[in-house]
Design a protein around this motif. Structure first.
Motif, short mmCIF file in Angstrom:
data_model
loop_
_atom_site.label_atom_id
_atom_site.label_comp_id
_atom_site.label_asym_id
_atom_site.label_seq_id
_atom_site.Cartn_x
_atom_site.Cartn_y
_atom_site.Cartn_z
N ASP A 82 1.26 -1.01 0.12
CA ASP A 82 -0.26 -0.18 -0.22
C ASP A 82 1.02 1.44 0.25
O ASP A 82 1.87 1.20 0.98
CB ASP A 82 -0.87 0.18 1.23
CG ASP A 82 0.02 -0.09 2.17
OD1 ASP A 82 -0.32 0.59 2.85
OD2 ASP A 82 -0.09 -1.07 3.09
N GLU A 117 1.74 -7.20 -10.25
CA GLU A 117 0.50 -6.89 -9.47
C GLU A 117 1.05 -5.89 -8.56
O GLU A 117 0.16 -4.87 -8.69
CB GLU A 117 -0.48 -8.11 -8.80
CG GLU A 117 -0.39 -9.58 -10.01
CD GLU A 117 -1.52 -8.55 -11.04
OE1 GLU A 117 -2.29 -7.48 -11.36
OE2 GLU A 117 -1.63 -8.50 -12.44
N LEU A 118 1.60 -5.77 -7.58
CA LEU A 118 1.97 -4.59 -6.56
C LEU A 118 1.96 -3.18 -7.16
O LEU A 118 1.38 -2.15 -6.89
CB LEU A 118 3.33 -4.79 -5.82
CG LEU A 118 2.59 -6.28 -4.64
CD1 LEU A 118 3.51 -6.25 -3.86
CD2 LEU A 118 1.22 -5.90 -3.89
N ARG A 120 1.84 -2.56 -10.61
CA ARG A 120 0.79 -2.34 -11.48
C ARG A 120 -0.41 -2.13 -10.34
O ARG A 120 -1.67 -0.89 -10.96
CB ARG A 120 -0.46 -3.41 -11.59
CG ARG A 120 1.10 -3.83 -13.57
CD ARG A 120 0.59 -5.07 -13.62
NE ARG A 120 0.73 -4.94 -14.75
CZ ARG A 120 0.57 -6.87 -15.27
NH1 ARG A 120 0.60 -8.04 -14.94
NH2 ARG A 120 1.54 -7.32 -16.30
N GLN A 121 -1.06 -1.37 -8.86
CA GLN A 121 -2.34 -1.30 -8.27
C GLN A 121 -1.72 0.37 -8.77
O GLN A 121 -1.02 1.39 -8.58
CB GLN A 121 -2.16 -1.65 -7.10
CG GLN A 121 -1.94 -3.03 -7.03
CD GLN A 121 -3.20 -4.05 -7.65
OE1 GLN A 121 -4.61 -3.33 -6.99
NE2 GLN A 121 -3.72 -4.95 -7.96
N GLY A 124 -1.27 2.18 -5.36
CA GLY A 124 -0.52 0.99 -4.40
C GLY A 124 0.71 2.66 -3.92
O GLY A 124 1.13 3.54 -4.10
#
Length: 374
Positions: A82, A117-118, A120-121, A124
């Protein structure tokens, strides 16, 4: 010392960069090593939150008279789930380093599809990085990786990064396509560990020394890398100042390979083919995925090097990391093979893969070694 443009960062980086993972004994050792690096013309310092006390030691050194503004400073932070956690991590690095800004922030270890994926958020960790750039905490962002080629290419394709740190060398050419992808985006290219993880080339076996004559194996790898204008800089990671000297001695020769160097490289290819014969793995990776999560190509690459060039100690070092290093060096050991045969029809050279996996395990399993940061 020669200098090259670090992709679209526009930094004129020395072709050698000082990595600090091994300069962990004391702040005094790091200060002496940094002073020797600067005297040799190195202007890029790289550290990471995961390198023990390295950030803190560098912070102490910067307060003792070394002009941080004359250097390009990069640290690395692992991808976090995050934005708030990422912001806190960046602030922690600034505090430890006792600096107001980072020239470079590298997202450390984008090694898996989960890491991809982290990043790409939309809200994030990369949102925190973008805000850090807007606030002046960070000037450029890149990433480091020990991951598979498809993971590296996917990360580059996100177009979020100005530079990449990755493995590549004479004895590991799998990432050639990633180098090309980085060049297409005008990214700086930083080669990780061109001596140690590239083959323990500071202490090569007699067979490899003989094959590389009249050059050293280290010189062959450095010259091969620095003859490629797409590559900006190579990491050198001395534990003490005098370990800088072999690299510094090679840092002015960055032109095209000469006839002698080309003959040595051709000799290495020829000997590998002759020594391995029909057991040579050509690193196509068609054998994957393995149902038992065995990293077949990497295991057989280590076998190639041990059989062809006598790189037994290096093979034991790297093979011993399987099942111990998580996503930094993934895969089960060769003795986990169940003879399912799933890989056999996919191998274009019809290697007897289960037999070669067991052979490699017998050759290289050895005794487990302590990892550097343990």
């Amino acid at each position: 010392m020669q200098y090259r443009r670090f992709g679209r960062t526009e930094w004129p980086l020395s072709v050698l960069s000082l990595g600090t993972m091994r300069s962990l004994a004391t702040a005094d050792v790091l200060q002496a090593t940094l002073a020797a690096a600067i005297a040799g013309g190195i202007n890029h310092i790289e550290t990471a939150q995961g390198y023990g006390a390295s950030e803190r030691y560098l912070g102490q050194v910067f307060q003792q008279g070394i002009d941080r503004r004359s250097l390009y400073l990069t640290t690395k932070v692992q991808p976090l789930p995050d934005a708030a956690s990422m912001t806190a991590a960046i602030a922690q690095s600034l505090d430890r380093l006792q600096v107001d800004y980072l020239d470079g922030l590298a997202i450390h270890g984008i090694n898996t599809w989960n890491h991809v994926e982290l990043i790409r958020q939309p809200h994030g960790c990369m949102a925190a990085v973008r805000q850090a750039i807007a606030d002046g905490w960070v000037r450029q962002v890149g990433f480091s990786t020990h991951g598979a080629l498809d993971v590296i290419e996917a990360t580059i394709a996100t177009a979020q990064f100005a530079f990449v740190n990755l493995h590549y060398g004479v004895f590991f050419q799998r990432n050639a396509a990633a180098i090309a992808a980085a060049q297409a985006q005008d990214m700086g290219v930083f080669i990780i560990s061109p001596a140690d993880k590239a083959g323990m080339l500071y202490t090569p076996p007699p067979e490899l020394i003989e094959l590389c004559q009249p050059l050293s194996p280290l010189a062959v790898n450095y010259r091969w890398l620095l003859s490629d204008p797409r590559i900006t800089t190579l990491s050198v990671g001395p534990a003490v100042p005098n370990e800088l000297q072999p690299g510094l001695a090679l840092a002015n020769d960055v032109g095209p390979l000469n006839a002698l160097e080309q003959r040595i490289l051709q000799r290495l290819v020829q000997v590998e083919t002759e020594q391995l014969g029909r057991t040579q793995c050509h690193q196509c990776h068609a054998c994957l995925p393995c149902p038992e999560q065995i990293n077949i190509p990497e295991i057989l690459r280590l076998r190639n090097l041990a059989v062809a060039y006598g790189m037994q100690q290096f093979g034991e070092y790297r093979y011993g990391m399987f099942e111990r290093a998580g996503h930094w060096f993934p895969g089960q050991k060769g003795n986990r093979c169940t003879d399912c045969g799933d890989c056999l029809p996919r191998c274009p050279t019809q290697l007897a893969i289960p037999d070669l996996l067991r052979d490699t395990h017998q050759r290289l399993n050895g005794q487990p070694r302590r990892r550097l940061w343990e």
